[in-house]
Design an enzyme around this catalytic site. Structure first.
Site, PDB file in Angstrom:
ATOM      1  N   GLU A  83      39.158  24.154  47.931  1.00 14.50           N
ATOM      2  CA  GLU A  83      39.722  25.395  49.280  1.00 14.50           C
ATOM      3  C   GLU A  83      38.793  25.740  50.305  1.00 14.50           C
ATOM      4  OE1 GLU A  83      43.341  28.486  48.164  1.00 14.50           O
ATOM      5  OE2 GLU A  83      42.775  29.421  50.048  1.00 14.50           O
ATOM      6  N   ARG A 100      47.912  24.277  50.495  1.00 12.09           N
ATOM      7  CA  ARG A 100      46.787  24.310  51.220  1.00 12.09           C
ATOM      8  C   ARG A 100      46.042  23.346  52.419  1.00 12.09           C
ATOM      9  NH1 ARG A 100      47.951  28.631  49.011  1.00 12.09           N
ATOM     10  NH2 ARG A 100      46.838  30.324  48.060  1.00 12.09           N
ATOM     11  N   SER A 149      39.521  32.782  46.642  1.00 11.64           N
ATOM     12  CA  SER A 149      40.023  31.501  46.143  1.00 11.64           C
ATOM     13  C   SER A 149      39.206  30.526  46.437  1.00 11.64           C
ATOM     14  CB  SER A 149      41.362  30.620  45.673  1.00 11.64           C
ATOM     15  OG  SER A 149      42.956  31.324  45.317  1.00 11.64           O
TER      16      SER A 149
HETATM   17  N1  EPU Z   1      44.263  32.974  35.371  1.00 11.33           N
HETATM   18  C1  EPU Z   1      42.910  32.939  34.061  1.00 11.33           C
HETATM   19  N2  EPU Z   1      42.691  33.745  33.985  1.00 11.33           N
HETATM   20  C2  EPU Z   1      42.007  34.789  34.849  1.00 11.33           C
HETATM   21  C3  EPU Z   1      43.602  35.319  36.381  1.00 11.33           C
HETATM   22  C4  EPU Z   1      44.415  33.946  36.265  1.00 11.33           C
HETATM   23  O1  EPU Z   1      43.459  32.228  32.631  1.00 11.33           O
HETATM   24  O2  EPU Z   1      41.606  35.513  34.949  1.00 11.33           O
HETATM   25  C5  EPU Z   1      45.404  32.291  35.171  1.00 11.33           C
HETATM   26  C6  EPU Z   1      46.799  32.691  34.513  1.00 11.33           C
HETATM   27  O3  EPU Z   1      47.144  31.512  33.846  1.00 11.33           O
HETATM   28  C7  EPU Z   1      47.853  32.948  35.902  1.00 11.33           C
HETATM   29  C8  EPU Z   1      47.148  32.183  36.416  1.00 11.33           C
HETATM   30  O4  EPU Z   1      45.845  32.053  36.457  1.00 11.33           O
HETATM   31  O5  EPU Z   1      48.882  33.396  35.670  1.00 11.33           O
HETATM   32  C9  EPU Z   1      47.273  32.123  38.030  1.00 11.33           C
HETATM   33  O6  EPU Z   1      47.212  32.941  38.897  1.00 11.33           O
HETATM   34  P1  EPU Z   1      46.725  34.346  39.321  1.00 11.33           P
HETATM   35  O7  EPU Z   1      47.986  34.330  40.229  1.00 11.33           O
HETATM   36  O8  EPU Z   1      46.386  35.080  40.185  1.00 11.33           O
HETATM   37  O9  EPU Z   1      47.039  32.870  41.213  1.00 11.33           O
HETATM   38  P2  EPU Z   1      46.082  31.826  41.228  1.00 11.33           P
HETATM   39  O10 EPU Z   1      47.062  30.316  40.849  1.00 11.33           O
HETATM   40  O11 EPU Z   1      45.214  32.279  40.713  1.00 11.33           O
HETATM   41  C10 EPU Z   1      47.060  31.572  43.931  1.00 11.33           C
HETATM   42  C11 EPU Z   1      46.259  31.544  45.141  1.00 11.33           C
HETATM   43  C12 EPU Z   1      46.181  32.571  45.497  1.00 11.33           C
HETATM   44  C13 EPU Z   1      47.201  33.522  45.877  1.00 11.33           C
HETATM   45  C14 EPU Z   1      47.725  33.843  43.889  1.00 11.33           C
HETATM   46  C15 EPU Z   1      48.599  34.634  43.974  1.00 11.33           C
HETATM   47  C16 EPU Z   1      45.766  29.186  45.066  1.00 11.33           C
HETATM   48  C17 EPU Z   1      44.415  28.165  44.959  1.00 11.33           C
HETATM   49  N3  EPU Z   1      45.262  30.341  45.183  1.00 11.33           N
HETATM   50  O12 EPU Z   1      46.388  32.238  42.717  1.00 11.33           O
HETATM   51  O13 EPU Z   1      45.578  32.228  47.357  1.00 11.33           O
HETATM   52  O14 EPU Z   1      47.038  35.472  46.104  1.00 11.33           O
HETATM   53  O15 EPU Z   1      48.461  32.545  43.892  1.00 11.33           O
HETATM   54  O16 EPU Z   1      50.525  33.737  44.830  1.00 11.33           O
HETATM   55  O17 EPU Z   1      46.388  29.159  45.245  1.00 11.33           O
HETATM   56  C18 EPU Z   1      43.583  32.294  48.315  1.00 11.33           C
HETATM   57  O18 EPU Z   1      43.934  31.334  48.902  1.00 11.33           O
HETATM   58  O19 EPU Z   1      42.682  32.382  48.439  1.00 11.33           O
HETATM   59  C19 EPU Z   1      43.881  33.201  47.626  1.00 11.33           C
HETATM   60  C20 EPU Z   1      43.758  34.287  46.512  1.00 11.33           C
END
Ligand code: EPU
Length: 338
Positions: A333, A165, A237
């Site tokens: 972010e 990012r 995010s």
């Molecule tokens: N998780 C929890 N609780 C929840 C949701 C998620 O504990 O309610 C944990 C789980 O361990 C899960 C992990 O978080 O496996 C990852 O969750 P998720 O796949 O939803 O992805 P994220 O890391 O929270 C990132 C990006 C998103 C992108 C998703 C999918 C960042 C800051 N965010 O989120 O990007 O859509 O991966 O690739 O890197 C954005 O940048 O605005 C955005 C939405």
């Protein structure tokens, strides 16, 4: 002639939907008009800020300057080779419309980035990413105006300094370059990237294993987890996933054996911020019109009439709590403009 609006409401110009105003506002549709807008502001000693579709911005108060929203449009093929295509998109094109176009044309590379809100011009700034793909993977070069001399420049992928990012458009000298167009290198055939989370399982359930169905799978996953900014204000995010040292992770794991973690390959470990926020008890919490999204607590939402300041204050409470409970600092972010 470029129209400069006075006292312009930005309520519909950011996906958080907060009701703030800019002293002045302009939408240049060409690189020349963009240069005119900046020069106009400089001659009057106005501060100015360039926005895309405002999908990653939080204004905490009225903006006493000129907001410039470039609307440079157009999607054109720059080079059409046997196995790949170079496609140029204007900074003011909507990101998801661009992805949809690529999928319709059977160009591979952008499909995992389906439905990300925002403009094409914001994609390199933020190095947007989702479901195992980042914008840097498909960007060939970025066309900009260098505000030092107001001349157009081309910045190659490697010169963009892409990180998680992050890019030179954010760090270094923010505001030095203004993106006018992005050129993407897309493949005419390529393996589909299905390794993130449950993408593969849901994709297979959909039947035909083609580009179109992968886009639909990604759209379904996003819709099931993330709030639609047209219905509930949000900027995706709010924080980045923190990357911590291996020894810090061992301390965390001694307290939380099930802590999810992703080694980065450099001896450091990425921890999902969503997990930290949920474990700290903030999932689905709401204070007035601000809250964390019940299905994805990394997203802070505006349930109606929250102010930018209220959203910011709520986010700081989360940050402080995570620091106290885990000793981990969350970096935003979202870009804050005050
Ligand atoms: N998780 C929890 N609780 C929840 C949701 C998620 O504990 O309610 C944990 C789980 O361990 C899960 C992990 O978080 O496996 C990852 O969750 P998720 O796949 O939803 O992805 P994220 O890391 O929270 C990132 C990006 C998103 C992108 C998703 C999918 C960042 C800051 N965010 O989120 O990007 O859509 O991966 O690739 O890197 C954005 O940048 O605005 C955005 C939405």
């Amino acid at each position: 002639m470029l129209k400069i609006h006075d006292n312009y409401s930005l309520k519909d110009n950011t996906t958080f939907g907060v009701n703030i105003a800019a002293a002045w506002y302009a939408e240049p549709t060409t690189a020349e008009a963009l240069v005119f807008a900046i020069t106009h502001a400089r001659e009057r000693n106005w501060k100015y800020y360039i926005t895309g579709e405002g999908s990653n911005l939080l204004f905490t108060g009225d903006f006493e300057g000129l907001i410039i929203h470039p609307l440079v449009k157009g999607i054109t093929v720059v080079d059409d080779a046997a196995t790949e295509v170079l496609v140029k998109a204007g900074a003011g094109e909507n990101w998801d419309r661009f992805v949809a176009h690529c999928v319709e044309q059977q160009w591979y590379g952008a499909e995992n980035l389906s439905l990300i809100p925002g403009s094409v011009g914001a994609a390199p700034v933020q190095n947007i990413g989702a479901y195992g793909v980042e914008a840097k993977d498909i960007i060939a070069w970025v066309e900009v105006i260098n505000t030092k001399n107001m001349q157009p420049e081309v910045i190659s992928n490697t010169a963009c300094g892409f990180g998680y990012r992050d890019s030179i458009f954010k760090h270094g000298e923010p505001g030095k370059y203004i993106v006018t167009a992005v050129v993407f290198s897309l493949k005419k055939n390529a393996p589909l990237l299905l390794d993130y989370g449950n993408v593969k399982e849901l994709f297979i359930q959909r039947g035909t294993q083609d580009l179109h169905n992968l886009r639909e799978t990604i759209i379904d996953i996003r819709n099931s987890k993330l709030p639609d900014p047209c219905e509930t204000g949000n900027a995706g995010s709010f924080f980045k996933n923190p990357v911590i040292a291996a020894n810090e992770f061992e301390i965390l794991r001694s307290r939380y054996a099930a802590a999810p973690n992703y080694p980065t390959g450099t001896g450091r470990v990425k921890i999902p911020a969503a997990w930290l926020i949920e474990t700290a008890g903030w999932k689905g919490k709401r204070e007035g019109d601000v809250g964390t999204w019940p299905k994805q607590p990394l997203v802070i939402v505006n349930y109606g009439n929250a102010t930018g300041r209220q959203i910011f204050d709520f986010s700081e409470k989360i940050r402080l709590d995570i620091l106290e409970q885990f000793g981990i600092t969350l970096d935003r972010e979202v870009t804050l403009i005050s």
